[in-house]
Design a protein around this motif. Structure first.
Motif, PDB file in Angstrom:
ATOM      1  N   LEU A   1       0.833  -1.186  -0.017  1.00  0.00           N
ATOM      2  CA  LEU A   1      -0.147   0.050  -0.073  1.00  0.00           C
ATOM      3  C   LEU A   1       0.771   1.402   0.024  1.00  0.00           C
ATOM      4  CD1 LEU A   1      -2.744   1.525   0.251  1.00  0.00           C
ATOM      5  CD2 LEU A   1      -2.480   1.169   2.723  1.00  0.00           C
ATOM      6  N   VAL A   2       0.770   2.122  -1.133  1.00  0.00           N
ATOM      7  CA  VAL A   2       1.791   3.139  -1.152  1.00  0.00           C
ATOM      8  C   VAL A   2       0.980   4.417  -0.795  1.00  0.00           C
ATOM      9  CG1 VAL A   2       3.264   1.885  -2.886  1.00  0.00           C
ATOM     10  CG2 VAL A   2       1.545   3.412  -3.545  1.00  0.00           C
ATOM     11  N   THR A   3      -0.347   4.646  -1.009  1.00  0.00           N
ATOM     12  CA  THR A   3      -0.754   5.964  -0.833  1.00  0.00           C
ATOM     13  C   THR A   3      -2.231   5.604  -0.635  1.00  0.00           C
ATOM     14  OG1 THR A   3      -1.313   7.934  -1.339  1.00  0.00           O
ATOM     15  CG2 THR A   3      -1.318   6.265  -3.261  1.00  0.00           C
ATOM     16  N   ALA A   4      -2.952   6.183   0.244  1.00  0.00           N
ATOM     17  CA  ALA A   4      -4.486   6.266   0.410  1.00  0.00           C
ATOM     18  C   ALA A   4      -4.969   7.698   0.430  1.00  0.00           C
ATOM     19  CB  ALA A   4      -4.694   5.463   1.762  1.00  0.00           C
ATOM     20  N   ARG A   5      -5.994   7.584  -0.618  1.00  0.00           N
ATOM     21  CA  ARG A   5      -6.497   9.171  -0.808  1.00  0.00           C
ATOM     22  C   ARG A   5      -7.714   9.242  -0.471  1.00  0.00           C
ATOM     23  NH1 ARG A   5      -4.945  11.705  -6.559  1.00  0.00           N
ATOM     24  NH2 ARG A   5      -2.876  11.210  -5.513  1.00  0.00           N
ATOM     25  N   PRO A   6      -8.051   9.974   0.616  1.00  0.00           N
ATOM     26  CA  PRO A   6      -9.589  10.130   1.166  1.00  0.00           C
ATOM     27  C   PRO A   6     -10.614  10.549   0.117  1.00  0.00           C
ATOM     28  CG  PRO A   6      -8.190  11.973   2.129  1.00  0.00           C
ATOM     29  CD  PRO A   6      -7.352  10.978   1.442  1.00  0.00           C
ATOM     30  N   VAL A   7     -11.774  10.460   0.014  1.00  0.00           N
ATOM     31  CA  VAL A   7     -12.761  10.821  -1.094  1.00  0.00           C
ATOM     32  C   VAL A   7     -13.924  11.653  -0.512  1.00  0.00           C
ATOM     33  CG1 VAL A   7     -14.122  10.282  -3.078  1.00  0.00           C
ATOM     34  CG2 VAL A   7     -11.951   9.151  -2.739  1.00  0.00           C
ATOM     35  N   GLY A   8     -14.709  10.782   0.171  1.00  0.00           N
ATOM     36  CA  GLY A   8     -15.890  11.188   1.023  1.00  0.00           C
ATOM     37  C   GLY A   8     -17.036  11.757   0.007  1.00  0.00           C
ATOM     38  N   ARG A   9     -17.168  11.063  -1.018  1.00  0.00           N
ATOM     39  CA  ARG A   9     -18.209  11.274  -1.910  1.00  0.00           C
ATOM     40  C   ARG A   9     -18.421  10.059  -2.827  1.00  0.00           C
ATOM     41  NH1 ARG A   9     -13.927  14.028  -3.494  1.00  0.00           N
ATOM     42  NH2 ARG A   9     -12.952  13.468  -5.799  1.00  0.00           N
ATOM     43  N   SER A  10     -19.590   9.997  -3.492  1.00  0.00           N
ATOM     44  CA  SER A  10     -19.952   8.490  -4.255  1.00  0.00           C
ATOM     45  C   SER A  10     -19.503   8.567  -5.550  1.00  0.00           C
ATOM     46  CB  SER A  10     -21.333   8.376  -4.295  1.00  0.00           C
ATOM     47  OG  SER A  10     -21.802   9.555  -5.401  1.00  0.00           O
ATOM     48  N   ARG A  11     -18.748   9.524  -6.256  1.00  0.00           N
ATOM     49  CA  ARG A  11     -17.840   9.460  -7.397  1.00  0.00           C
ATOM     50  C   ARG A  11     -16.549  10.277  -7.249  1.00  0.00           C
ATOM     51  NH1 ARG A  11     -22.202  11.249 -12.119  1.00  0.00           N
ATOM     52  NH2 ARG A  11     -23.827   9.526 -11.533  1.00  0.00           N
ATOM     53  N   ALA A  12     -15.712   9.441  -7.827  1.00  0.00           N
ATOM     54  CA  ALA A  12     -14.184  10.086  -7.920  1.00  0.00           C
ATOM     55  C   ALA A  12     -13.528   9.670  -9.278  1.00  0.00           C
ATOM     56  CB  ALA A  12     -13.669   9.829  -6.738  1.00  0.00           C
ATOM     57  N   ALA A  13     -12.602  10.731  -9.590  1.00  0.00           N
ATOM     58  CA  ALA A  13     -11.529  10.367 -10.625  1.00  0.00           C
ATOM     59  C   ALA A  13     -10.296  10.858 -10.056  1.00  0.00           C
ATOM     60  CB  ALA A  13     -12.036  11.271 -12.065  1.00  0.00           C
ATOM     61  N   GLU A  14      -9.333   9.978  -9.956  1.00  0.00           N
ATOM     62  CA  GLU A  14      -7.997  10.351  -9.234  1.00  0.00           C
ATOM     63  C   GLU A  14      -7.004   9.836 -10.149  1.00  0.00           C
ATOM     64  OE1 GLU A  14      -7.900  11.944  -6.496  1.00  0.00           O
ATOM     65  OE2 GLU A  14     -10.120  12.142  -5.862  1.00  0.00           O
ATOM     66  N   SER A  15      -5.724  10.764 -10.152  1.00  0.00           N
ATOM     67  CA  SER A  15      -4.748  10.381 -10.936  1.00  0.00           C
ATOM     68  C   SER A  15      -3.267  10.214  -9.876  1.00  0.00           C
ATOM     69  CB  SER A  15      -4.287  11.352 -11.753  1.00  0.00           C
ATOM     70  OG  SER A  15      -3.539  10.953 -12.684  1.00  0.00           O
ATOM     71  N   PHE A  16      -2.679   9.140 -10.007  1.00  0.00           N
ATOM     72  CA  PHE A  16      -1.555   8.942  -9.207  1.00  0.00           C
ATOM     73  C   PHE A  16      -0.350   8.760 -10.294  1.00  0.00           C
ATOM     74  CE2 PHE A  16      -5.166   6.936  -7.269  1.00  0.00           C
ATOM     75  CZ  PHE A  16      -5.076   7.302  -5.943  1.00  0.00           C
ATOM     76  N   GLU A  17       0.932   9.626  -9.846  1.00  0.00           N
ATOM     77  CA  GLU A  17       2.157   9.487 -10.834  1.00  0.00           C
ATOM     78  C   GLU A  17       2.902   8.136 -10.126  1.00  0.00           C
ATOM     79  OE1 GLU A  17       3.063  10.931 -13.349  1.00  0.00           O
ATOM     80  OE2 GLU A  17       1.161  11.814 -13.536  1.00  0.00           O
ATOM     81  N   LEU A  18       3.159   7.364 -11.088  1.00  0.00           N
ATOM     82  CA  LEU A  18       3.883   6.051 -10.600  1.00  0.00           C
ATOM     83  C   LEU A  18       5.331   5.998 -11.604  1.00  0.00           C
ATOM     84  CD1 LEU A  18       1.515   3.186  -9.818  1.00  0.00           C
ATOM     85  CD2 LEU A  18       2.487   4.397  -8.405  1.00  0.00           C
ATOM     86  N   GLU A  19       6.294   5.713 -11.018  1.00  0.00           N
ATOM     87  CA  GLU A  19       7.561   5.533 -11.685  1.00  0.00           C
ATOM     88  C   GLU A  19       7.900   4.052 -12.001  1.00  0.00           C
ATOM     89  OE1 GLU A  19      12.066   7.186 -11.958  1.00  0.00           O
ATOM     90  OE2 GLU A  19      10.990   7.270  -9.941  1.00  0.00           O
ATOM     91  N   LEU A  20       8.064   3.901 -13.316  1.00  0.00           N
ATOM     92  CA  LEU A  20       8.695   2.825 -13.856  1.00  0.00           C
ATOM     93  C   LEU A  20      10.197   2.811 -14.138  1.00  0.00           C
ATOM     94  CD1 LEU A  20       8.003  -0.132 -14.718  1.00  0.00           C
ATOM     95  CD2 LEU A  20       7.885   0.700 -17.198  1.00  0.00           C
ATOM     96  N   PRO A  21      11.024   1.961 -13.267  1.00  0.00           N
ATOM     97  CA  PRO A  21      12.495   2.148 -13.464  1.00  0.00           C
ATOM     98  C   PRO A  21      12.995   1.603 -14.696  1.00  0.00           C
ATOM     99  CG  PRO A  21      11.690   0.724 -11.872  1.00  0.00           C
ATOM    100  CD  PRO A  21      10.632   1.254 -12.223  1.00  0.00           C
ATOM    101  N   VAL A  22      14.037   1.992 -14.789  1.00  0.00           N
ATOM    102  CA  VAL A  22      14.954   1.582 -16.196  1.00  0.00           C
ATOM    103  C   VAL A  22      15.108   0.172 -16.068  1.00  0.00           C
ATOM    104  CG1 VAL A  22      17.104   1.605 -17.610  1.00  0.00           C
ATOM    105  CG2 VAL A  22      15.893   3.713 -16.650  1.00  0.00           C
ATOM    106  N   GLY A  23      14.694  -0.798 -16.999  1.00  0.00           N
ATOM    107  CA  GLY A  23      15.009  -2.278 -16.936  1.00  0.00           C
ATOM    108  C   GLY A  23      14.105  -2.908 -15.997  1.00  0.00           C
ATOM    109  N   GLY A  24      12.985  -2.118 -15.309  1.00  0.00           N
ATOM    110  CA  GLY A  24      12.307  -2.869 -14.087  1.00  0.00           C
ATOM    111  C   GLY A  24      10.759  -3.154 -14.509  1.00  0.00           C
ATOM    112  N   GLU A  25      10.245  -3.589 -13.642  1.00  0.00           N
ATOM    113  CA  GLU A  25       8.994  -4.259 -13.821  1.00  0.00           C
ATOM    114  C   GLU A  25       8.070  -3.874 -12.681  1.00  0.00           C
ATOM    115  OE1 GLU A  25       7.016  -8.583 -13.706  1.00  0.00           O
ATOM    116  OE2 GLU A  25       8.423  -8.386 -15.553  1.00  0.00           O
TER     117      GLU A  25
END
Length: 902
Positions: free
Chosen positions: A856-880
């Motif tokens: 678990l890397v992040t937990a974003r609170p919402v408090g409503r019935s609809r949500a559109a959220e964006s998280f930035e995740l890095e893919l390392p060189v040669g990684g998976e």
């Protein structure tokens, strides 16, 4: 009129009939099904069944009382194996299966049973005489597709009409034929017409026909129509002078109507009953049917006989002069809305009982004595699917299905079975696999069958929804036909030498080795009685016109797009059982319960009934496939062919087909060559048997972390096969979650390495779905993003892993770097946006959690019935990396998007 080609099957000498003396009523049971060994051609008129009356006298014979204190003889139908008529080795007993009976009573005295027979390769319509049951049946029609349900009645001109449902392209049509006036005093059925299509499919499914003669000689044909708009009861009238009328809608405007039954009324019309749901609540409705100026039927009035919040279904009606009697099965309130926290009183099939009421005009009153009064408690809480009849003496007769099965038909109060009925280990009630048909009659003072309250009907032991057909005899009483498959309880002896039933514990083999058979009989009328006493009269409730069948929030009309392809959301269940799965059969109900739930309560857009293949005989598979096709409604409810393969060698997997019935692959101790396509004792054999079918079949390991602590039945992750194991059941409504030992609502006490997360870390890739399994309902949903809502479209989405798992209804979409949920793809190193869109359909989202590489890397609170959220995740060189979203609602419900691996 040309005769239809008829095929006769030679038979051994007919066996004698047996008469069961039951006080004021007589049950005449026809025994001996005849050993069919050959095929011949001929017409009905030339090859009529030989004469002979039903044992016990003529149709109008009076009651025969049993001697005081005498034992009541019961003789069950013989079940000796015999080869099938067309040479097919129909495993395991080598005889054609018989089902869907209707009873035909003719003016000249003939008594006939029409039914669908399955030869192992084809369905066909057969006709047989009650008077001489051992004589070979007449083969009227052989289908090139599938057949379900029959109906039979004679019109006022002496012509008999037979009607059945038959698969017709993408839908099901109503087909019919006629038989001329019977000959030789009823010994021969008359000449048969060629079969015709009475109601073409036109893409709809016309099912469950009934055919009832009116007092003026006209016939009412009523049936259930299913299409993308819902379900309705339709009807036509046959007039001997003018022929068939146009089709008319007989049920109300609400798009939910099921299981019609009807009886004639003295005014020349009919009374019609059915059940239907508004906002998921099933009630029983009654309509008075008259014939309009155009000859078509019309519903002169519609009222609800019962309108409580409870589950009221399987209605039946009978007339005694101006008074009607209506019976129905009753279940709990909030049926099918158990939710993700097990509430057994709301599951699809828990306890059921039968209610009976009288109707006069617009008034209704319960009978003064309930049908269940005097029943053993276990049977009173587990009886359903009544069929009513008023005999010539005014007695009200009820035939119904019930459990627990007494060890012997002669002893319904056997204490061993009462003890077993109290078993609650692992769930609610005795998990038996045997239901039985019973009868009882009400004479105004008590319900009785001779000296007992109810009497078991020989030959009826079998599945829960085995039908009961009945028709009035000309002189009073009734003829009936029941269906059974010979399943019997298994017994053992304890240390004290007492016999104990262990059938409920012998789970991993077919419930029966005998073919499904039809057994007919008669109940002669009882002594004349006065009007039956009732309780307090109340007004019938008005018919509902508001609401929807489900009353659930609609799915979002706007979908999403994956690589430019528009997608729509579909919610489904890929792990539902019926009573054919003997491990929990009294919890799950019949096929119609699953379809009702999927159409009217959940509602679902796709469904897979995954009964255990090792529990099913050959005919069980065939009948199941027929029902799956009958209720497959592209654009509304997609029914997938499926089964569960459950062994300790390869784990429990649900096998899902892209189109027609999927291959049945057997394994050690359960393999039957006549039933299973190939044996697969080890995983390599299983995958070899499915070679080159990975675009036609997928497999879904269920409860992959294990079913419960210390269970020896586990999924072996070393045998994971990515070609076929495209999805895993992350959440199960019956047991809980398999995500991770530390994850919310996971099944406790299991080995950490068996949960899903450690195996994702090992590089395995699969999508997530949720499934119900046994007894649970409304607590597990598989979401799929489909290009179109049909079998091909749903299967493609499942195979592509565009799925999510949820404990409740919602919409969930996720993508990472433009790659949709479930994908495994190459991507450039660097930051990529992980996008999540959630619509809780009114439920408040507490937070959206992002799980990356199992943490678990992040937990974003919402408090409503609809949500559109964006998280930035890095893919390392040669990684998976793999990542997925977990949605937590404020009431504890959960959802998981399928992992995306870059």
């Amino acid at each position: 009129m040309p005769r239809a080609p008829l095929r006769r099957r030679s038979t051994a000498a007919s066996r004698p009939t047996a008469v069961l003396h039951v006080g004021v009523l007589v049950l005449a049971v026809i025994v001996g099904c005849g050993d069919q060994t050959g095929v011949a051609e001929g017409g009905v008129a030339e090859r009529g069944v030989a004469g002979g009356g039903v044992a016990g006298g003529g149709d109008d014979a009076g009651p025969v009382a049993a001697p005081s204190g005498a034992e009541l003889p019961v003789v069950a139908p013989a079940r000796t194996p015999a080869p099938d008529a067309v040479g097919t080795d129909l495993s395991p007993a080598g005889r054609a299966a018989q089902d869907s009976p209707s009873v035909l009573v003719r003016a000249a005295g003939g008594l006939w049973v029409c039914y669908v027979a399955w030869t192992g390769s084809a369905d066909r319509l057969e006709l047989r005489s009650l008077a001489d049951w051992g004589v070979e049946p007449l083969v009227l029609v052989e289908s090139t597709t599938r057949m379900l349900g029959t109906a039979a009645a004679e019109d006022g001109a002496g012509t008999a009409h037979l009607v059945w449902s038959e698969q017709d392209g993408e839908g099901w049509s109503l087909r019919g034929l006629t038989l001329g006036p019977d000959l030789d005093g009823g010994a021969a059925p008359g000449a048969a017409s060629p079969p015709v299509t009475l109601v073409p499919s036109a893409g709809a499914h016309h099912l469950d026909p009934i055919l009832v003669a009116g007092d003026d000689g006209r016939l009412l044909l009523a049936w259930q129509r299913l299409d993308v708009t819902g379900t309705a009861i339709l009807g036509r009238v046959f007039d001997p002078v003018h022929g068939w009328s146009a089709t008319a809608r007989l049920s109300g405007p609400v798009a939910s109507a099921w299981e019609p039954d009807a009886c004639a009324t003295p005014d020349g019309g009919w009374a019609l009953v059915w059940d239907g749901a508004v906002d998921g609540d099933y009630d029983v409705s009654l309509a008075r049917i008259a014939v309009g100026a155009d000859g078509a039927p019309r519903a002169a009035s519609r009222r609800r006989v019962v309108a409580s919040p409870r589950f009221e279904v399987h209605a039946s009606v009978a007339a005694a002069g101006e008074r009607l009697y209506v019976a129905w099965s009753e279940g709990p309130a909030d049926w099918g809305r158990e939710g993700s926290h097990n509430q057994l009183e709301r599951t699809l099939h828990g306890q059921r009982t039968i209610r009976v009421a009288a109707v006069e005009g617009d008034r209704v009153a319960p009978l003064a004595v309930a049908l269940t009064a005097g029943m053993p408690a276990a049977l009173a809480a587990n009886c359903e699917q009544p069929r009513l009849h008023v005999d010539g003496g005014g007695n009200l007769v009820a035939l119904f299905r019930g459990l627990p099965l007494p060890q012997e038909v002669q002893d319904p109060l056997n204490p061993v079975f009462q003890q077993q009925a109290a078993q609650t280990s692992g769930g609610k009630g005795w998990r038996t696999s045997i239901w039985f048909s019973y009868w009882s009659a009400f004479d105004g003072q008590r319900w009785s069958a001779g000296e007992r309250h109810q009497q078991g009907v020989p030959g009826s032991e079998g599945r829960l929804d085995a039908p009961i057909a009945r028709a009035a005899l000309r002189g009073g009483g009734l003829a009936f036909a029941v269906v059974g498959d010979g399943r019997e309880p298994e017994t053992t002896t304890d240390r004290r030498g007492e016999t104990l039933n262990v059938g409920a514990l012998s789970w991993w083999k077919p419930v029966t080795g005998s073919p499904t058979r039809v057994s007919p009989g008669r109940l002669r009328k009882g002594s004349p009685v006065a009007a039956l006493p009732v309780g307090e009269w109340t007004e019938l409730a008005p018919e509902r016109t508001d609401g929807t069948p489900s009353g659930r929030a609609e799915l979002p009309a706007v979908g999403v797009s994956a690589q430019g392809t528009p997608l729509q959301l579909a919610l489904g269940d890929l792990h539902r059982h019926t009573d054919l799965s003997r491990c929990s059969s009294s919890w799950d109900g019949p096929f119609t319960d699953a379809f009702r739930y999927a159409l009217d309560v959940a509602p679902l857009q796709f469904l897979a009934v995954t009964d255990h293949f090792e529990h099913m005989a050959a005919y069980d598979r065939h009948r199941s496939a027929s029902w799956v096709d009958a209720y497959d409604l592209p654009g509304r409810l997609v029914n997938l062919h499926a089964h569960e393969r459950a062994d300790a060698w390869t784990g429990h997997r649900n096998v899902i087909s892209a189109g027609g019935p999927e291959p049945y692959i057997g394994y050690r101790k359960s393999y039957e060559p006549e039933r299973d396509d190939a044996r697969a004792d080890e995983p390599a054999e299983l995958w070899a048997a499915l070679e080159d079918r990975d675009t036609e079949v997928l497999t879904i390991p269920h409860t992959p972390a294990g079913m419960l602590a210390n269970s020896p039945i586990v999924f072996h992750w070393t045998r994971f096969q990515p070609r076929f194991d495209r999805l895993v059941e992350l959440w199960q409504g019956y047991r809980g979650g398999s995500e991770d030992a530390a994850a919310p609502r996971s099944i406790p006490g299991l080995m950490p390495k068996r949960y899903v997360t450690p195996n994702l870390r090992r590089g395995m890739h699969f999508g997530f779905v949720a499934g119900s399994d046994h007894q649970s309902a409304d607590g597990a949903f598989a979401g799929a993003w489909v290009e179109r809502l049909d079998r091909a479209g749903v299967f493609e989405a499942l195979h592509a892993r565009r799925t999510f798992a949820a404990t409740t209804r919602l919409s969930l979409w996720a993508s990472w770097g433009g790659h949709a949920l479930g994908q495994s793809a190459l991507a450039a190193p660097g930051l990529h946006a992980f996008e999540v869109q959630v619509d809780g359909l009114g439920r408040v989202i507490e937070r959206i959690e992002l799980i990356v590489d199992g943490e678990l890397v992040t937990a974003r609170p919402v408090g409503r019935s609809r949500a559109a959220e964006s998280f930035e995740l890095e893919l390392p060189v040669g990684g998976e990396r793999f990542a997925y979203a977990r949605v937590v609602f404020s009431d504890g419900e959960l959802a998981w998007s399928s992992p995306i691996r870059l």
